[in-house]
Motif scaffolding. Structure first.
Motif, short mmCIF file in Angstrom:
data_model
loop_
_atom_site.label_atom_id
_atom_site.label_comp_id
_atom_site.label_asym_id
_atom_site.label_seq_id
_atom_site.Cartn_x
_atom_site.Cartn_y
_atom_site.Cartn_z
N PRO A 280 0.83 -1.20 0.00
CA PRO A 280 0.00 0.00 0.00
C PRO A 280 0.87 1.25 0.00
N ALA A 281 0.37 2.29 -0.62
CA ALA A 281 1.09 3.56 -0.62
C ALA A 281 1.00 4.17 0.78
N GLY A 282 1.84 5.13 1.02
CA GLY A 282 1.85 5.76 2.33
C GLY A 282 2.41 4.83 3.38
N CYS A 283 1.91 4.93 4.60
CA CYS A 283 2.34 3.99 5.63
C CYS A 283 1.80 2.62 5.25
N ARG B 12 -5.17 7.54 9.76
CA ARG B 12 -5.94 8.70 9.31
C ARG B 12 -5.60 8.97 7.85
N GLU B 13 -6.32 9.90 7.27
CA GLU B 13 -6.11 10.21 5.85
C GLU B 13 -4.64 10.46 5.53
N ALA B 14 -3.97 11.17 6.40
CA ALA B 14 -2.57 11.54 6.15
C ALA B 14 -1.68 10.32 6.00
N CYS B 15 -2.09 9.21 6.63
CA CYS B 15 -1.26 8.00 6.58
C CYS B 15 -1.21 7.40 5.18
N LYS B 16 -2.19 7.77 4.35
CA LYS B 16 -2.21 7.21 3.01
C LYS B 16 -1.18 7.84 2.09
N CYS C 215 5.89 5.97 12.67
CA CYS C 215 4.46 6.25 12.70
C CYS C 215 4.27 7.75 12.84
N ILE C 216 3.48 8.30 11.96
CA ILE C 216 3.39 9.76 11.90
C ILE C 216 2.54 10.37 13.01
N LYS C 217 2.00 9.54 13.88
CA LYS C 217 1.23 10.17 14.95
C LYS C 217 2.15 10.79 16.00
N HIS C 218 3.44 10.47 15.89
CA HIS C 218 4.38 11.04 16.85
C HIS C 218 4.83 12.43 16.43
N ASP C 219 5.17 13.23 17.44
CA ASP C 219 5.55 14.61 17.18
C ASP C 219 6.81 14.73 16.33
N ALA C 220 7.63 13.68 16.41
CA ALA C 220 8.88 13.74 15.66
C ALA C 220 8.62 13.88 14.16
N PHE C 221 7.44 13.47 13.75
CA PHE C 221 7.09 13.64 12.35
C PHE C 221 6.22 14.87 12.23
N GLU C 222 6.68 15.81 11.45
CA GLU C 222 5.86 17.01 11.32
C GLU C 222 4.91 16.82 10.16
N THR C 223 3.76 16.28 10.46
CA THR C 223 2.80 16.01 9.39
C THR C 223 1.44 16.58 9.77
N THR C 224 0.49 16.29 8.94
CA THR C 224 -0.87 16.80 9.16
C THR C 224 -1.73 15.77 9.87
N GLY D 259 -4.70 16.88 12.21
CA GLY D 259 -5.92 17.43 11.67
C GLY D 259 -6.63 16.55 10.67
N SER D 260 -6.05 15.38 10.41
CA SER D 260 -6.55 14.54 9.33
C SER D 260 -7.66 13.61 9.84
N PRO D 261 -8.70 13.36 9.01
CA PRO D 261 -9.81 12.52 9.48
C PRO D 261 -9.44 11.03 9.54
#
Ligand code: SF4
Lengths: 371, 332
Positions: free
Chosen positions: A299-302, A312-316, A336-345, A348-350
């Motif tokens: 799969p694309a993304g994570c 969440r949407e951002a993970c895609k 995993c982008i839910k951690h602060d070390a990753f500056e992602t959206t 706010g993502s659904p």
């Protein structure tokens, strides 16, 4: 801290099959320090076995190491770079095949395979096979190698070792054969032993005995181990540090206690929820939802987003690398982008709907075999 | 020791098989229409003459009595008298058997000696030119009938080139005075070899092709086994892996195929003997069947069965010799 014994850097192994290229191992990095037992854990098909077979360049066709760098005791076991033409080739730093065979295989790094029933040659005696490898890797005379073989058989708890030396593999039980293979690995006095799911084919009691034996011997011989398994119970019992693999990537990397008590990656969490733990009483076990996708078409993304409960949407769209998530307090990395070390959206993502369909029990003990 | 016991057991087990062969042939021959006496005496025979002849060959007795008598005699190596040759069947077989044995043994030797290395090399160089050539040759080999190969060889080497004889066999142990074109022992060997070459090739090609194919696939399979991967991981050279760790295991299916090929070889021997006009067992059995020479048919069938059983026992023993699981399993 001294340089690690083994350092794997951005290793990539691909299988060129008729259906397309399978990215079995897709850029993993980990290291093993002296005297350490490092776990490589994940579901079947995550690429664990392929990853460890790459260490001694034992990947079989149609598989090929297409990228990365593996260093052992300061020597380059493999370094593959991509040329201008897009083809990958080994750099000159890579030690030649002959030298790898003579100086590294068996002598410095030994391996224990998953299936003890298939790992010994049925037409030669157990002692003879042991002796051959000792002779080859320790420069002993035939007689001394024989003596050493008997001693090692005794060491791994084979009763009447001298008498059983001339027995054939079919006269040994599975557990006894795995002991022989451990003896084989230790007898060559390597600095590192790669254990590729060595207890998966055994029943639980025998597995426990073998794990105890390894624990004891590892201390005595001070050998480092890379231990491949899909069983979190085994990890808890013997590993010092753990790498969790999912679909060819390492998603979490931590000392064993941190991994269990301060889990940072949803996949690791799911793995832990799916097996019984002695330290926690839960109402019921939670198998991970869904089946691991094929590595041929990840799969694309994570890569975990199709099954991740936190997706969440951002993970895609973002495929996170494995980075430090505890601000350097401990050596703890997660992808995993839910951690602060990753500056992602992510924030706010659904959320994504995931895990429809039947559950998939990752692992208790045994059962699964192929990787 | 266990190997010896195993071998002993296989030999004992062969006895009922041979007994079965005798019983079946005996029944079949007697169930077939017509009998040798009628053939001997022509279309409308004198009744008295028929009775005398029947009595002479014991054909007037009930079937089970004759069968029992036959068995008792067989144990004493007496297979009765040939009706056509009017000579003991054993004498006739003793004349013919060496030719057939020589033909079969040499073609198997040729097949094994060429097929095993070819198969191994082919497996080692998988998908390289050597492999492709070997595979094509062996495919053609298994699909070409031996008599056709024989005819082509005769045409080429005897008729066109005139370098090799097209008929008959000469026993390598024959006395020089009985062999045309030879005056010394060495000369006999030379003549015998020249006679043997074409029949051997024609009968052996099929075996060679079949063994090559199985050798190759068996080697390939063993080469991907865990214990071979383990040996490689312990620094054993590819050469040693091929010769020691893989070779022995890979021979197990090969031995099985060699055992099975024995049946095709017996059938092939009949054809080859016909093509090359070799006076062996094959031609003897064919002509005896058409003459309804019961005792000879019985005798030759029995000897062929014996050859086959001995061959199977030999393959079984070699199998047990290679694979300790077979001979040790016997102890338990
Ligand atoms: S990045 Fe998203 S999908 Fe991947 S593990 Fe983290 S939360 Fe789950």
């Amino acid at each position: 801290m001294s340089a690690p014994l083994l350092r794997v850097d951005d290793l990539q192994v691909q299988f060129f099959t008729e259906d397309g290229v399978v990215r079995a191992v897709d850029g993993i990095s980990f290291d093993v320090r002296e005297g350490e037992l490092v776990g490589l854990v994940g579901e079947s098909g995550a690429g664990k076995s392929v990853a460890v077979s790459a260490i001694m360049r034992l990947v079989e066709s149609p598989g090929r190491i297409v990228g990365g760098h593996i260093e052992f005791k300061g020597e380059t076991l493999i370094e593959v770079e991509r040329g201008d033409d897009g083809e990958s080739y080994r750099t000159d730093a890579t030690i030649p095949d002959g030298e790898l065979r003579e100086r590294i295989r068996g002598r410095e790094i030994a391996i224990i395979f998953q299936d003890p029933m298939e790992s010994l040659n049925p037409v030669f005696t157990v002692g003879g096979q042991l002796r051959e490898f000792i002779e080859l890797n320790r420069d002993l005379s035939e007689e001394d190698a024989r003596e050493e073989a008997v001693r090692m058989l005794r060491e791994v708890g084979i009763p009447e070792a001298a008498a059983r030396y001339d027995d054939y593999p079919h006269q040994f039980s599975g557990g006894m054969r795995q002991r022989v293979l451990i003896a084989m690995a230790l007898a060559c006095e390597p600095a590192l032993i790669i254990a590729d799911e060595p207890t998966t084919a055994l029943d639980v009691t025998v597995e426990a005995q073998i794990l105890d034996l390894v624990d004891e011997l590892q201390e005595r011989y001070d050998t480092s181990f890379v231990w491949v398994t899909h069983d979190m119970g085994v990890v808890a019992e013997i590993c010092d540090r753990v790498n969790v693999m999912y679909l060819g990537e390492i998603v979490e990397q931590a000392p064993v206690d941190d991994l269990f008590y301060d889990t940072q990656h949803p996949y690791t969490e799911a793995l832990l929820d799916s097996v019984p733990r002695p330290d926690e009483t839960v109402e019921e076990l939670n198998p991970i939802k869904g089946v691991m996708p094929e590595a041929i078409n990840p799969p694309a993304g994570c890569r975990f987003h199709t099954r991740c409960p936190d997706a969440r949407e951002a993970c895609k769209t973002t495929n996170p690398d494995c980075r430090d998530v505890t601000d350097g307090v401990t050596e703890h990395r997660a992808a995993c982008i839910k951690h602060d070390a990753f500056e992602t959206t992510y924030e706010g993502s659904p959320p994504l709907e995931t895990g429809s369909g039947g559950g998939f029990d990752v692992s208790l003990s045994g059962g699964e075999t192929d990787d | 020791m266990s190997l010896l016991r195993y071998s002993g057991r296989r030999v004992v087990q062969a006895i009922p098989v041979l007994l079965g062969v005798v019983a079946i042939t005996f029944t079949l021959i007697n169930a077939a229409p017509g009998n040798p006496v009628e053939i001997m005496l022509g279309p409308s025979p004198n009744q008295a003459a028929v009775e005398t002849l029947k009595a002479k060959y014991g054909l007037d007795q009930p079937l089970h009595v004759r069968f029992w008598k036959y068995l008792v005699n067989l144990v004493q190596l007496d297979m009765g008298r040939s009706i056509y040759y009017d000579a003991p069947v054993t004498t006739k077989i003793a004349q013919r058997l060496p030719q057939t044995i020589l033909l079969m043994v040499s073609s198997f030797a040729f097949a094994i000696a060429t097929a095993v290395p070819l198969g191994v090399i082919s497996a080692k160089r998988r998908n390289k030119p050597t492999d492709h050539v070997t595979r094509i040759v062996s495919l053609v080999g298994v699909s070409t009938p031996s008599f056709w190969i024989g005819l082509v060889l005769i045409l080429l080497f005897s008729y066109n080139l005139g370098v090799l004889p097209a008929t008959n066999l000469v026993m390598p142990w024959a006395h020089p005075s009985n062999v045309t074109g030879a005056s010394t022992r060495l000369g006999v060997l030379y003549v015998a070899g020249a006679h043997l070459l074409l029949p051997m090739l024609s009968l052996g090609t099929l075996q060679m092709a079949a063994i090559t194919r199985i050798e190759r696939s068996s080697m390939l399979e063993v080469l991907s086994d865990d214990y071979v991967r383990l040996a490689r991981a312990y620094g054993v050279t590819e050469r040693t892996i091929l010769r020691k760790h893989a070779f022995r295991n890979a021979q197990l299916p090969v031995i099985t195929i060699i055992g099975l090929q024995l049946t095709t070889a017996i059938g092939g021997a009949v054809l080859t003997e016909t093509v090359f006009e070799i006076n062996g067992m094959g031609r003897l059995i064919v002509s005896s069947i058409s003459r309804q020479d019961f005792p000879v048919v019985m005798g030759t069938t029995f000897v062929f069965a014996l050859v086959f059983v001995v061959g199977v026992i030999l393959t079984d023993i070699s199998y047990a010799y290679i694979d300790p699981r077979v001979s040790y399993g016997d102890q338990e």
